[in-house]
Scaffold this motif. Structure first.
Motif, PDB file in Angstrom:
ATOM      1  N   ASP A 151       0.823  -1.211   0.000  1.00  0.00           N
ATOM      2  CA  ASP A 151       0.000   0.000   0.000  1.00  0.00           C
ATOM      3  C   ASP A 151       0.860   1.264   0.000  1.00  0.00           C
ATOM      4  N   THR A 152       1.998   1.207   0.702  1.00  0.00           N
ATOM      5  CA  THR A 152       2.898   2.354   0.723  1.00  0.00           C
ATOM      6  C   THR A 152       3.518   2.581  -0.648  1.00  0.00           C
ATOM      7  N   VAL A 153       3.904   1.498  -1.320  1.00  0.00           N
ATOM      8  CA  VAL A 153       4.428   1.630  -2.686  1.00  0.00           C
ATOM      9  C   VAL A 153       3.381   2.283  -3.577  1.00  0.00           C
ATOM     10  N   ARG A 154       2.158   1.810  -3.470  1.00  0.00           N
ATOM     11  CA  ARG A 154       1.083   2.350  -4.307  1.00  0.00           C
ATOM     12  C   ARG A 154       0.835   3.824  -4.002  1.00  0.00           C
ATOM     13  N   ARG A 155       0.896   4.186  -2.726  1.00  0.00           N
ATOM     14  CA  ARG A 155       0.688   5.595  -2.341  1.00  0.00           C
ATOM     15  C   ARG A 155       1.807   6.474  -2.898  1.00  0.00           C
ATOM     16  N   ILE A 156       3.055   6.061  -2.704  1.00  0.00           N
ATOM     17  CA  ILE A 156       4.186   6.870  -3.186  1.00  0.00           C
ATOM     18  C   ILE A 156       4.149   6.983  -4.705  1.00  0.00           C
ATOM     19  N   THR A 172       9.502 -13.930  -2.120  1.00  0.00           N
ATOM     20  CA  THR A 172       8.734 -13.954  -3.371  1.00  0.00           C
ATOM     21  C   THR A 172       7.246 -13.672  -3.140  1.00  0.00           C
ATOM     22  N   VAL A 173       6.739 -14.030  -1.971  1.00  0.00           N
ATOM     23  CA  VAL A 173       5.329 -13.718  -1.679  1.00  0.00           C
ATOM     24  C   VAL A 173       5.156 -12.200  -1.577  1.00  0.00           C
ATOM     25  N   TYR A 174       6.078 -11.559  -0.883  1.00  0.00           N
ATOM     26  CA  TYR A 174       6.044 -10.097  -0.774  1.00  0.00           C
ATOM     27  C   TYR A 174       6.146  -9.451  -2.153  1.00  0.00           C
ATOM     28  N   PHE A 175       7.113  -9.909  -2.967  1.00  0.00           N
ATOM     29  CA  PHE A 175       7.296  -9.327  -4.292  1.00  0.00           C
ATOM     30  C   PHE A 175       6.029  -9.450  -5.124  1.00  0.00           C
ATOM     31  N   GLN A 176       5.390 -10.606  -5.084  1.00  0.00           N
ATOM     32  CA  GLN A 176       4.156 -10.794  -5.839  1.00  0.00           C
ATOM     33  C   GLN A 176       3.038  -9.895  -5.315  1.00  0.00           C
ATOM     34  N   SER A 177       3.052  -9.618  -4.016  1.00  0.00           N
ATOM     35  CA  SER A 177       2.036  -8.727  -3.445  1.00  0.00           C
ATOM     36  C   SER A 177       2.199  -7.303  -3.965  1.00  0.00           C
ATOM     37  N   VAL A 178       3.455  -6.850  -4.081  1.00  0.00           N
ATOM     38  CA  VAL A 178       3.699  -5.514  -4.636  1.00  0.00           C
ATOM     39  C   VAL A 178       3.362  -5.495  -6.131  1.00  0.00           C
ATOM     40  N   LEU A 179       3.752  -6.551  -6.834  1.00  0.00           N
ATOM     41  CA  LEU A 179       3.439  -6.653  -8.262  1.00  0.00           C
ATOM     42  C   LEU A 179       1.928  -6.570  -8.486  1.00  0.00           C
ATOM     43  N   TYR A 180       1.176  -7.255  -7.648  1.00  0.00           N
ATOM     44  CA  TYR A 180      -0.282  -7.236  -7.768  1.00  0.00           C
ATOM     45  C   TYR A 180      -0.836  -5.846  -7.434  1.00  0.00           C
ATOM     46  N   ALA A 181      -0.281  -5.221  -6.400  1.00  0.00           N
ATOM     47  CA  ALA A 181      -0.752  -3.891  -6.005  1.00  0.00           C
ATOM     48  C   ALA A 181      -0.522  -2.856  -7.105  1.00  0.00           C
ATOM     49  N   MET A 182       0.534  -3.069  -7.905  1.00  0.00           N
ATOM     50  CA  MET A 182       0.906  -2.095  -8.937  1.00  0.00           C
ATOM     51  C   MET A 182       0.453  -2.524 -10.327  1.00  0.00           C
ATOM     52  N   ARG A 183      -0.472  -3.466 -10.418  1.00  0.00           N
ATOM     53  CA  ARG A 183      -0.845  -4.060 -11.703  1.00  0.00           C
ATOM     54  C   ARG A 183      -1.448  -3.065 -12.683  1.00  0.00           C
ATOM     55  N   GLU A 184      -2.011  -1.971 -12.191  1.00  0.00           N
ATOM     56  CA  GLU A 184      -2.630  -0.988 -13.088  1.00  0.00           C
ATOM     57  C   GLU A 184      -1.607  -0.054 -13.729  1.00  0.00           C
ATOM     58  N   ARG A 185      -0.415   0.038 -13.137  1.00  0.00           N
ATOM     59  CA  ARG A 185       0.615   0.922 -13.682  1.00  0.00           C
ATOM     60  C   ARG A 185       1.466   0.147 -14.685  1.00  0.00           C
ATOM     61  N   LYS A 186       1.071   0.176 -15.943  1.00  0.00           N
ATOM     62  CA  LYS A 186       1.758  -0.604 -16.979  1.00  0.00           C
ATOM     63  C   LYS A 186       3.154  -0.064 -17.284  1.00  0.00           C
ATOM     64  N   ASP A 187       3.423   1.161 -16.852  1.00  0.00           N
ATOM     65  CA  ASP A 187       4.731   1.765 -17.093  1.00  0.00           C
ATOM     66  C   ASP A 187       5.685   1.575 -15.915  1.00  0.00           C
ATOM     67  N   PHE A 188       5.262   0.828 -14.893  1.00  0.00           N
ATOM     68  CA  PHE A 188       6.006   0.728 -13.637  1.00  0.00           C
ATOM     69  C   PHE A 188       6.868  -0.529 -13.652  1.00  0.00           C
ATOM     70  N   GLY A 199      14.733 -15.781 -12.429  1.00  0.00           N
ATOM     71  CA  GLY A 199      14.028 -16.545 -13.450  1.00  0.00           C
ATOM     72  C   GLY A 199      12.558 -16.729 -13.118  1.00  0.00           C
ATOM     73  N   GLU A 200      12.274 -17.223 -11.919  1.00  0.00           N
ATOM     74  CA  GLU A 200      10.879 -17.462 -11.550  1.00  0.00           C
ATOM     75  C   GLU A 200      10.102 -16.152 -11.438  1.00  0.00           C
ATOM     76  N   SER A 201      10.764 -15.086 -10.976  1.00  0.00           N
ATOM     77  CA  SER A 201      10.088 -13.802 -10.838  1.00  0.00           C
ATOM     78  C   SER A 201       9.680 -13.248 -12.193  1.00  0.00           C
ATOM     79  N   VAL A 202      10.562 -13.360 -13.190  1.00  0.00           N
ATOM     80  CA  VAL A 202      10.236 -12.885 -14.539  1.00  0.00           C
ATOM     81  C   VAL A 202       9.122 -13.740 -15.143  1.00  0.00           C
ATOM     82  N   LEU A 203       9.163 -15.045 -14.922  1.00  0.00           N
ATOM     83  CA  LEU A 203       8.080 -15.911 -15.392  1.00  0.00           C
ATOM     84  C   LEU A 203       6.731 -15.454 -14.850  1.00  0.00           C
ATOM     85  N   LEU A 204       6.732 -14.899 -13.630  1.00  0.00           N
ATOM     86  CA  LEU A 204       5.491 -14.512 -12.971  1.00  0.00           C
ATOM     87  C   LEU A 204       5.198 -13.013 -13.081  1.00  0.00           C
TER      88      LEU A 204
END
Length: 310
Positions: A151-156, A172-188, A199-204
């Protein structure tokens, strides 16, 4: 890196070649940057954790920015870490980066006193408008004692000047949570630090990696990114074995948290990429017994004429 496309690919966090605590080895820096560009990387990231920023004087940091920009000469996007306990020093360093032609700055939370999430968001809402370049947030909880909540990433990132996020939590769970939170910002841009999970992070859905091992073998990490981007899981699995061999042999010599940095710099000196593996105080380069272990770890890799075969 444009206003509409996120920064993608492998952006190595450069080591800072030194001859002593106050002297940048410019010749080795030039050799390192040419080595990385020839290896096909997609950008350069200086003065991060791998670059020992917090152990360097402001004079060395400034020279590292100036020389890196000069050597790169606009060939690749150049990101400069401006993390500091002082907002004034962060802003000052960011202006040096802008004056030298850098493309973006990277900022981890101020360390020493740990901030709460509202304080962290407020700090960046004050800092970002005073920076002259696009900003990447840098999550490094092991070193700064605080992690950006999604939420802080999204706010900033409501400020469009904030264009990306580098996560070195290895969670990786945390990273996916931030990725999901920022899903609307296609330029981010969503970038991962630990090469063991790139490797797995790029796959996801991650856009790339800021991987220390790319200092040594840029072609390997570029190949991993490209395989993951085209969802070639068999190739990802193959390259992962080599990445894990590097990680578990070169970064684990010694008993302390500095072993990664010492091992990486030692390997780079043995490979001839940099001349000296001097590590800024309070750390010190490996002695001969540890250096011999790094030499054996390199000998165990499929190297031909110093090039990794895979």
């Amino acid at each position: 890196m444009t206003n509409h496309q996120p920064l993608c690919g492998i952006i190595p966090p450069l080591v800072t070649p030194l001859t002593d605590n106050e002297t940048l080895d410019v010749e080795s820096l030039e050799n390192l940057i040419e080595h990385l560009i020839a290896g096909g990387v997609n950008g350069l990231f200086i003065l991060g954790t791998t670059g020992e920023e917090q152990s360097l004087s402001y004079g060395v940091r400034k020279k590292m920015i100036q020389e890196s920009a000069r050597i790169n000469h606009g060939r690749l996007p150049l990101l400069v870490c401006v993390t500091d306990t002082s907002i004034v020093e962060s802003i000052r360093l960011a202006h040096v980066a802008a004056d030298c032609g850098a493309d973006g700055v990277v900022s981890a939370p101020p360390y020493y006193f740990a901030t709460g999430q509202p304080e962290l968001a407020q700090f960046y809402e004050e800092l970002v408008p005073q920076l002259p370049l696009p900003v990447f947030l840098y999550n490094m909880p092991s070193h700064v004692k605080v992690s950006f909540s999604p939420d802080t990433v999204r706010r900033i990132a409501k400020n469009p000047q904030v264009v990306g996020f580098k996560d070195s939590s290895a969670n990786t769970v945390y990273f996916q949570s931030v990725l999901y939170a920022m899903r609307e910002r296609k330029d981010f841009a969503m970038l991962v630090g630990p090469e063991e999970i790139t490797g797995e992070s790029v796959l996801l859905g991650a856009h790339g990696g800021i991987n220390g091992g790319a200092n040594m073998f840029p072609e390997l990490y570029v190949a991993m990114y490209e395989a993951a981007r085209r969802a070639d899981v068999a190739r990802v699995c193959q390259l992962q074995q080599l990445i894990m061999q590097i990680s578990t042999s070169i970064y684990t010599v010694g008993q302390h948290g500095s072993s990664y940095l010492k091992g990486l710099k030692c390997a780079l000196s043995l490979l001839g990429v940099i001349k000296d593996d001097f590590v800024a105080s309070p750390f010190y380069k490996f002695n001969e017994p540890e250096r011999e272990k790094i030499r054996r770890a390199l000998d165990a890799l499929p190297l031909i004429d110093g090039k990794l075969r895979f």
